[in-house]
Design an enzyme around this catalytic site. Structure first.
Site, PDB file in Angstrom:
ATOM      1  CG  ASP A 251      -1.774   1.233   1.335  1.00 59.61           C
ATOM      2  OD1 ASP A 251      -2.662   1.408   0.485  1.00 59.61           O
ATOM      3  OD2 ASP A 251      -1.544   2.036   2.266  1.00 59.61           O
ATOM      4  CD  GLU A 288      -2.214   2.726  -3.437  1.00 57.54           C
ATOM      5  OE1 GLU A 288      -3.174   3.467  -3.685  1.00 57.54           O
ATOM      6  OE2 GLU A 288      -1.907   2.396  -2.276  1.00 57.54           O
TER       7      GLU A 288
END
Length: 582
Positions: A251, A288
């Site tokens: 993330d 990401e």
């Protein structure tokens, strides 16, 4: 039993045996403590499997182990020892595969089914197999305070959220996926910790004075950061080696504040590749990243970090802007008529160009001669692009069926690794909203007020923004599986299945190199064509009937067109896939 607590003056081991006194722990070197009289984790050095325990730091109330493998009583309660028993797992015959070129399906366990558990999700896996999914990506499962939430405020990184079923249920889910020939991607968060139940600073310098948009930054390069980095790498490798996860989605890696010569992402990649070699099985790391920096996916020999893939928001934004016509916020730049063509030819739209949303230059070009297009993950929507809209509305709430079909075809027939978001495949009517269940009233109130203020700044009526703390916000976000029986939804689902079948069976479409792509477009006439070898994806973006100057033998269409003297006549908002006729 050991714990790293360089800040502590004393540490004791508390167990759930009320008759037993706290067991003192002694310094073991390097900031580590161990149970007095025990050499590491030998027999008798701590509680057995299933037993509750916590650490008493400097005489305060007991707090959970930072490496707690289970938190059955929540993030503020005592931990419990758990371990995966390899002997109890079935022989799935799964040997693994890289995620490059695959079809990934992102889901949130709590809203994927009415029950919202990992075991309930198993009952829907056959639907995904029938659809043609290669990997299931689950949003974060790490332990967080409260019953439901998106999972990005986790504090128990080594534990699995108990309301989802805990670690044993996750093992069952992984085995069920592998028995069906489906891999598992786990979303992990290493850039910050949640606001409730984070006791790491009581043990040591896990965090720094810097901050991300979600909280204090993780200490990756300051004093005593070696152990913090080992904490992260050890967590990642545990999901691979012990649970059998196939890939990790990392993330918001742009929020990893690392100033070392060897970035934590490179360290993760090196360790993951070494484990893959030891176990003779491929593992993947997916970043990401908001940086548009090709170093993420460049090989280490070429000066990159060597990650397997990264999410590509630019592809999403270009497709969404072209199809929907939206131009607010970061979609403004993607109104450029050439944006869609540019992302298919080079991956990034912002590759050193000026970003009006950021008010600065952004990104760097991808060297498409050495980077495969399948190193980029493309999608029409994901949890962010839906859930971070003010009311969590999916594209199916404001686009026609033909527009949904265009978006799906551009992603699934692209050279990129493709990802779907749960329910997208049938044009689900249910929203996916931002929801929380903070038990602390002040934290819940601050979350709701901050959410409404953020959208008010972007012109939304704050009264329209759902209260993330309301139970209805969570319940409204659950998929309604009965929708599949509706003919309109079934038509969307059948089209998705056909697209994935083409992706798998047509050699020209299966290619994953940038050289396999050519594009044509006419912004004034309202059409865009993606060429993949002898195959072409003809997209009519205009709502009006349009003639596209191409000769094609259709093999798949949302709505039928007709061959005319000057090309292919198509209804508006339509996509036709076929083989070109010379």
């Amino acid at each position: 039993m050991r714990v790293w607590a360089p800040r502590a003056g004393s540490v004791g081991l508390r167990t759930d045996d009320e008759a037993a006194a706290d067991r003192p722990m002694e310094v073991d070197g390097g900031g580590w403590w161990r149970v007095s009289g025990a050499a590491g984790a030998t027999a008798g050095s701590g509680p057995g499997l299933g037993a509750r325990y916590g650490f008493v730091v400097d005489g305060a109330d007991p707090i959970p182990d930072p490496r707690a493998t289970r938190l059955p009583d929540g993030v503020h309660g005592l931990a419990a020892l758990s371990a995966v028993d390899p002997a109890s797992r079935p022989d799935t015959g799964w040997t693994g595969r890289s995620i490059r070129g695959a079809v990934i399906y992102e889901l949130h366990v709590g809203t994927f089914t009415p029950a919202g558990t990992l075991d309930a999700a198993i009952d829907r896996l056959d639907h995904l197999v029938d659809l043609g999914v290669d990997f299931v990506e689950v949003m974060p499962l790490n332990a967080f305070n409260g019953d439901h939430g998106w999972g990005y405020d986790g504090v128990g990184w080594f534990a699995v959220h108990e309301p989802y079923g805990g670690p044993d249920a996750f093992v069952r889910f992984i085995d069920a996926c592998h028995l069906r020939g489906v891999g598992v991607v786990l979303d992990v968060v290493y850039n910050h910790l949640g606001p409730s139940g984070n006791y790491l600073d009581r043990f040591g310098p896990y965090l720094t004075e810097g901050a991300t948009g979600w909280g204090a930054a993780v200490n990756l390069s300051e004093a005593d950061s070696d152990e913090v980095r080992s904490f992260i790498v050890g967590n990642a490798l545990r999901w691979f080696a012990e649970f059998g996860v196939d890939a990790l989605r990392l993330d918001a890696v742009h929020a990893l504040a690392d100033h070392r010569a060897v970035h934590i992402l490179e360290e993760l990649a090196v360790s993951t590749d070494a484990l893959a070699a030891d176990l003779d099985r491929p593992f993947s790391l997916i970043a990401e990243s908001d940086l548009n920096d090709p170093r993420m996916i460049l090989a280490r020999a070429d000066g990159g970090y060597g990650l397997t893939a990264q999410w590509n928001d630019d592809v999403h934004h270009a497709i969404h802007a072209a199809v929907s016509g939206e131009r607010q916020g970061y979609y403004a730049d993607f109104g450029d008529p050439d944006a869609l063509a540019k992302v298919f030819r080079g991956g990034f739209y912002h590759d050193g160009t000026y970003s009006s949303f950021r008010r600065r230059g952004h990104g760097r070009p991808i060297p498409t001669d050495v980077v495969r297009a399948s190193s980029l993950v493309a999608f029409t929507c994901d949890h962010d692009q839906v859930g971070n809209r003010a009311i969590g509305d999916r594209p199916s709430a404001y686009l026609t069926g033909g527009q949904l079909a265009i978006k799906a075809a551009l992603v699934l027939l692209s050279p990129f690794t493709a990802m779907l978001f749960m329910g997208e495949e049938w044009g689900a009517d249910t929203p996916f909203q931002f929801f929380t269940s903070h038990p602390e009233p002040e934290l819940g109130r601050a979350t709701a007020e901050g959410r409404r203020a953020e959208f008010a700044e972007h012109g939304w009526d704050s009264a329209d923004v759902p209260d993330p703390q309301a139970e209805s916000t969570f319940l409204d976000s659950k998929l309604d599986w009965s929708e599949i029986d509706d003919p309109a939804h079934r038509r969307v689902l059948d089209f998705y299945r056909a697209l994935i079948h083409l992706r798998r069976t047509e050699p020209d479409i299966a290619r994953d190199d940038f050289a396999s792509v050519a594009v044509e477009h006419d912004a004034d006439a309202g059409w865009f064509v993606l060429h993949r070898g002898t195959m072409s994806v003809v997209c009519v973006l205009s709502p009006d009937e349009t003639v596209v100057p191409i000769t094609l033998e259709p093999v798949l269409a949302w709505s039928d067109g007709g061959v005319v003297s000057d090309g292919l006549r198509s209804p508006g908002h339509n996509v036709i896939v076929g083989r070109r006729v010379d």
